[in-house]
Scaffold this active site. Structure first.
Site, PDB file in Angstrom:
ATOM      1  N   LYS A 114       0.822  -1.209   0.000  1.00  0.00           N
ATOM      2  CA  LYS A 114       0.000   0.000   0.000  1.00  0.00           C
ATOM      3  C   LYS A 114       0.860   1.264   0.000  1.00  0.00           C
ATOM      4  O   LYS A 114       0.546   2.231  -0.696  1.00  0.00           O
ATOM      5  CB  LYS A 114      -0.941   0.014   1.213  1.00  0.00           C
ATOM      6  CG  LYS A 114      -2.103  -0.946   1.072  1.00  0.00           C
ATOM      7  CD  LYS A 114      -3.113  -0.786   2.209  1.00  0.00           C
ATOM      8  CE  LYS A 114      -4.236  -1.804   2.095  1.00  0.00           C
ATOM      9  NZ  LYS A 114      -5.121  -1.791   3.285  1.00  0.00           N
ATOM     10  N   LYS A 197      -9.419 -10.930  -7.847  1.00  0.00           N
ATOM     11  CA  LYS A 197     -10.564 -11.087  -6.961  1.00  0.00           C
ATOM     12  C   LYS A 197     -11.483  -9.874  -7.042  1.00  0.00           C
ATOM     13  O   LYS A 197     -11.038  -8.769  -7.361  1.00  0.00           O
ATOM     14  CB  LYS A 197     -10.112 -11.363  -5.527  1.00  0.00           C
ATOM     15  CG  LYS A 197      -9.429 -10.217  -4.834  1.00  0.00           C
ATOM     16  CD  LYS A 197      -9.246 -10.516  -3.348  1.00  0.00           C
ATOM     17  CE  LYS A 197      -9.241  -9.200  -2.583  1.00  0.00           C
ATOM     18  NZ  LYS A 197      -9.754  -9.237  -1.243  1.00  0.00           N
ATOM     19  N   LYS A 200     -13.211  -3.740  -4.125  1.00  0.00           N
ATOM     20  CA  LYS A 200     -13.720  -2.374  -4.308  1.00  0.00           C
ATOM     21  C   LYS A 200     -12.751  -1.523  -5.112  1.00  0.00           C
ATOM     22  O   LYS A 200     -13.138  -0.510  -5.671  1.00  0.00           O
ATOM     23  CB  LYS A 200     -14.049  -1.724  -2.965  1.00  0.00           C
ATOM     24  CG  LYS A 200     -12.888  -1.619  -1.989  1.00  0.00           C
ATOM     25  CD  LYS A 200     -13.341  -0.928  -0.702  1.00  0.00           C
ATOM     26  CE  LYS A 200     -12.274  -0.995   0.371  1.00  0.00           C
ATOM     27  NZ  LYS A 200     -12.191  -2.331   1.007  1.00  0.00           N
TER      28      LYS A 200
HETATM   29  P1  ADP Z   1     -11.761  -5.258  -0.805  1.00  0.00           P
HETATM   30  O1  ADP Z   1     -10.863  -6.331  -1.356  1.00  0.00           O
HETATM   31  O2  ADP Z   1     -12.930  -4.986  -1.651  1.00  0.00           O
HETATM   32  O3  ADP Z   1     -10.962  -4.026  -0.442  1.00  0.00           O
HETATM   33  P2  ADP Z   1     -11.713  -5.799   1.982  1.00  0.00           P
HETATM   34  O4  ADP Z   1     -10.245  -5.978   1.883  1.00  0.00           O
HETATM   35  O5  ADP Z   1     -12.245  -4.601   2.688  1.00  0.00           O
HETATM   36  O6  ADP Z   1     -12.347  -5.850   0.528  1.00  0.00           O
HETATM   37  O7  ADP Z   1     -12.306  -7.120   2.591  1.00  0.00           O
HETATM   38  C1  ADP Z   1     -13.268  -7.202   3.595  1.00  0.00           C
HETATM   39  C2  ADP Z   1     -13.510  -8.673   3.841  1.00  0.00           C
HETATM   40  O8  ADP Z   1     -14.071  -9.280   2.685  1.00  0.00           O
HETATM   41  C3  ADP Z   1     -12.247  -9.455   4.156  1.00  0.00           C
HETATM   42  O9  ADP Z   1     -12.541 -10.405   5.149  1.00  0.00           O
HETATM   43  C4  ADP Z   1     -11.908 -10.136   2.857  1.00  0.00           C
HETATM   44  O10 ADP Z   1     -11.197 -11.344   3.045  1.00  0.00           O
HETATM   45  C5  ADP Z   1     -13.261 -10.371   2.242  1.00  0.00           C
HETATM   46  N1  ADP Z   1     -13.197 -10.314   0.789  1.00  0.00           N
HETATM   47  C6  ADP Z   1     -12.933  -9.220   0.054  1.00  0.00           C
HETATM   48  N2  ADP Z   1     -12.967  -9.498  -1.260  1.00  0.00           N
HETATM   49  C7  ADP Z   1     -13.263 -10.815  -1.369  1.00  0.00           C
HETATM   50  C8  ADP Z   1     -13.448 -11.701  -2.474  1.00  0.00           C
HETATM   51  N3  ADP Z   1     -13.350 -11.280  -3.728  1.00  0.00           N
HETATM   52  N4  ADP Z   1     -13.748 -12.993  -2.224  1.00  0.00           N
HETATM   53  C9  ADP Z   1     -13.867 -13.424  -0.953  1.00  0.00           C
HETATM   54  N5  ADP Z   1     -13.699 -12.648   0.127  1.00  0.00           N
HETATM   55  C10 ADP Z   1     -13.404 -11.353  -0.055  1.00  0.00           C
HETATM   56 NA    NA Z   2      -8.506  -5.447   0.309  1.00  0.00          NA
END
Ligand code: ADP
Ligand code: NA
Length: 330
Positions: A114, A197, A200
């Site tokens: 990051k 994956k 957001k």
């Molecule tokens: P993002 O990847 O959208 O920034 P976060 O990192 O805020 O999402 O993730 C919040 C939660 O959702 C975490 O526990 C993460 O492991 C889960 N998560 C995020 N994206 C996925 C995905 N594509 N598939 C499964 N779990 C996910």
């Molecule tokens: Na993330």
């Protein structure tokens, strides 16, 4: 027999959870509240490690809470609270900062990724000590298990190291937690780019399914999901990542096994599967949206639920902090 305690956190984000958040995390939180003594935190302190707009953060925190309740978290079965409402998180984090090595924190790969993207001047010290705050989140509650995705494993290792170091140095009694790695099957990929994956921070907004979007909008995304040019419906994440992702989502939302889905769609093209998946999603998401909207329409009730959650959390956190302060010499 006492239930094992779990602690999990999720960041408040503008614009609702996406389907990956739900299937990869939130849904499993809902299941764990039945089998564990579960503490769930909306981690707004973590959210300010990057620039934020105050009103947007406030709204995002309420939206996260409403969605968690809409998804089935039951405040009588778990403890749901907002991190900033429990000041012990920041207080314990400071103590843990003082037992964390600078080099040790510098090795956290998420920070390295990051901060490399942001550049040194835009990177806050808060982002640097983010994993230490996360350790405080966990250790305050003496959590035995921490449900997280694979990407959080290094942070849980740090949490374990800090707990052991604190206990050794100060004769402490912090519980050394284990990572409870959430099921890999629940990993959801971008509908437009199944190599990455669903996230957001995706490059194409068409690839993400936001839970609070109109079901019509999401249905369109399922129907235009990127798949291969073959015509055989088979679960094969290597050669058919896009199709396999759709099967994973279908299976997760219905409880029907992937193999059974292959049989169900034998001889059909991808089109009908996408159309049916769009319907399956719409049937699932409509009641979720309605429940979430009810909480959003009654902010006083939502705040009351969160205040009770914070009180329950503080009852535990204050005890841990008092013990830590005493051991440290305060
Ligand atoms: P993002 O990847 O959208 O920034 P976060 O990192 O805020 O999402 O993730 C919040 C939660 O959702 C975490 O526990 C993460 O492991 C889960 N998560 C995020 N994206 C996925 C995905 N594509 N598939 C499964 N779990 C996910
Ligand atoms: Na993330």
């Amino acid at each position: 027999t006492e239930r094992l305690r779990v602690l999990s956190g999720i960041q408040p984000t503008a614009g609702s959870f996406h389907l990956g958040n739900y299937l990869g995390a939130v849904r499993q939180w809902v299941e764990l509240q039945e089998t564990h003594d579960a503490f769930y935190s909306i981690v707004d302190l973590h959210a300010i490690t990057i620039p934020q707009d105050p009103q947007a953060l406030r709204d995002a925190t309420r939206l996260a809470a409403a969605q968690l309740l809409g998804a089935g978290l039951d405040p009588t079965r778990c403890t749901l609270f907002v991190q900033s409402q429990v000041p012990e998180h920041a207080q314990l984090a400071w103590v843990l900062n003082c037992v964390t090595g600078f080099g040790e924190a510098s090795r956290m790969t998420q920070f390295k990724d990051k901060s490399a993207k942001q550049g040194a001047e835009a990177t806050t010290v808060g982002l640097f000590t983010y994993p230490v705050l996360q350790a405080a989140d966990i250790l305050l509650y003496h959590a035995h298990e921490v449900p997280v995705g694979e990407d959080q494993r290094q942070h849980i290792e740090l949490t374990r190291d800090l707990a052991e170091r604190f206990n050794g140095r100060f004769d402490g009694t912090l519980t050394v937690p284990r990572a409870y790695i959430l099921k890999e099957a629940a990993k959801i990929y971008d509908l437009q780019d199944p190599a990455v994956k669903m996230s957001k921070s995706a490059s194409s907004p068409k690839g993400i399914v936001w839970l609070m979007d109109e079901p019509k909008t999401s249905a369109k995304k399922f129907r235009s999901a990127v798949t291969d040019t073959d015509t055989v419906i088979r679960y094969d994440p290597v050669d058919k990542p896009g199709l396999s992702n759709l099967l994973t989502i279908y299976a997760a939302l219905t409880g029907i096994g992937v193999q059974e889905l292959e049989e169900k769609f034998t001889g059909q093209l991808y089109g009908p599967l996408k159309v049916e998946l769009a319907e399956v999603f719409s049937d699932w998401v409509s009641p979720f949206r309605a429940r979430t909207q009810e909480y959003l329409d009654d902010p006083a009730e939502l705040d009351r639920i969160l205040a009770i959650g914070a009180e329950k959390a503080r009852a535990v956190a204050a005890g841990t902090l008092a013990d830590v302060y005493d051991k440290v010499g305060f």
